[in-house]
Design an enzyme around this catalytic site. Structure first.
Site, mmCIF file in Angstrom:
data_model
loop_
_atom_site.group_PDB
_atom_site.id
_atom_site.type_symbol
_atom_site.label_atom_id
_atom_site.label_comp_id
_atom_site.label_asym_id
_atom_site.label_seq_id
_atom_site.Cartn_x
_atom_site.Cartn_y
_atom_site.Cartn_z
ATOM 1 C CG ASN A 33 -13.104 13.070 -0.263
ATOM 2 O OD1 ASN A 33 -13.800 13.106 -1.203
ATOM 3 N ND2 ASN A 33 -12.938 12.040 0.429
ATOM 4 C CB THR A 34 -17.810 15.471 -1.506
ATOM 5 O OG1 THR A 34 -17.808 14.377 -2.492
ATOM 6 C CG2 THR A 34 -17.147 16.766 -2.249
ATOM 7 C CG HIS A 35 -19.055 12.620 4.753
ATOM 8 N ND1 HIS A 35 -18.958 11.100 4.497
ATOM 9 C CD2 HIS A 35 -19.635 12.721 5.769
ATOM 10 C CE1 HIS A 35 -19.688 10.566 5.333
ATOM 11 N NE2 HIS A 35 -20.059 11.343 6.016
ATOM 12 N NE ARG B 114 -4.183 1.896 0.295
ATOM 13 C CZ ARG B 114 -5.194 1.949 0.514
ATOM 14 N NH1 ARG B 114 -5.713 0.497 1.036
ATOM 15 N NH2 ARG B 114 -6.226 2.836 0.658
ATOM 16 N N GLY C 102 -7.485 11.313 8.990
ATOM 17 C CA GLY C 102 -9.004 10.599 9.566
ATOM 18 C C GLY C 102 -9.751 10.217 8.450
ATOM 19 C CG ASP D 283 -7.926 15.042 8.601
ATOM 20 O OD1 ASP D 283 -8.365 13.867 8.457
ATOM 21 O OD2 ASP D 283 -8.177 15.657 9.660
#
Length: 205
Positions: free
Chosen positions: A111-113, A69, A147, A145
Site C-alpha cells: 500500500n502507499t501512504h 466485516r 496496523g 500488516d
C-alpha cells in the site's frame, strides 16, 4: 527478467490514477508484470472504467452486501487469491483488510501512504506534515500488516515542502512522486522478487 510476467491484482476505491500508472507500465513487456484483475469496494468509480478499457477483469465487494466485516474480508481474500497474484497493490483502496485477508495474502500486499513513514500515519498525512512544519515529506510504499500505515517499508520518495504550500498543492506533488515510486518498486518486486525479513524488505529471491 522472469520467464513469465508477475501477476498483479490492484484494489481500488476511486479515480484509479495509480492503477493507470501500473497499467501503462505493464504495457511494456520489459516491465515484467501484468495487471490480471482489479477489485473494488464500490461500484461506479473511474478506476473500474480504466480497468474495463484495458480489458482487465474486475470484481466488486461492497461492505454493505455482507452481514459482517469478517465475511466481507474473507470474500475479498478469496476473490483476490483466485487470480493467483504475486503482488497485490492497494491503490487508493479505502478499506482496511482484516485477519483472513492478511493470513492469505498479507506479505504479498503493498500500500502507499502520502508521508514518510513512520511520520504522520492515517488519513491526513499531507495536512499533518504542513501543520507540524516539516521541510521534507513524501510518500511511502509498505507491506500491509495489522496496523495503520505501519508495515515494513518497500520504498520511499522525498518531496520538499514549499513555504507557500497548501494541503492541496503539497498532496498533488506527493501523488506525482508516489506514482513514480509505486511503478518503479512494483516493477522491481516483479522482476527481482522480494522477501520480508522482520522490518526489512529485500529485493531478490
Amino acid at each position: 527478467m522472469p520467464a513469465t510476467p508477475a501477476r498483479i491484482v490492484v484494489l481500488v476505491s476511486g479515480a484509479g490514477t495509480n492503477l493507470q500508472a501500473l497499467l501503462d507500465a505493464a504495457a511494456d513487456p520489459a516491465y515484467g508484470a501484468e495487471v490480471v484483475a482489479v477489485g473494488a469496494d464500490r461500484d461506479g468509480i473511474e478506476a473500474l472504467e480504466r480497468a474495463r478499457r484495458a480489458e482487465v477483469p474486475t470484481f466488486v465487494h461492497r461492505l454493505r452486501d455482507f452481514a459482517t466485516r469478517p465475511e466481507w474480508d474473507a470474500a475479498l481474500a478469496g476473490s483476490v487469491a483466485s487470480y493467483r497474484p504475486d503482488v497485490v497493490v492497494l491503490a487508493g483502496f479505502m478499506k482496511l483488510v482484516g485477519p483472513d485477508y492478511l493470513a492469505a495474502l498479507g506479505q504479498r500486499t503493498v500500500n502507499t501512504h502520502p508521508a514518510l513513514s513512520p511520520a504522520f500515519p492515517g488519513m491526513h498525512g499531507p495536512r499533518d506534515a504542513l501543520e507540524y512544519g516539516v521541510k521534507v515529506t513524501g510518500a511511502t510504499l509498505f507491506v500491509v500488516d495489522r496496523g495503520v500505515d505501519t508495515g515494513p517499508i518497500v520504498a520511499q520518495a522525498a518531496v520538499p515542502v514549499a513555504d507557500d504550500d497548501t494541503e492541496e498543492t503539497l498532496h498533488e506533488r506527493i501523488k506525482v512522486a508516489e506514482r513514480a515510486m509505486l511503478v518503479e518498486a512494483v516493477g522491481r518486486m516483479a522482476r527481482e522478487g522480494y522477501r520480508v525479513e522482520g522490518r526489512r524488505v529485500r529485493f531478490g529471491d
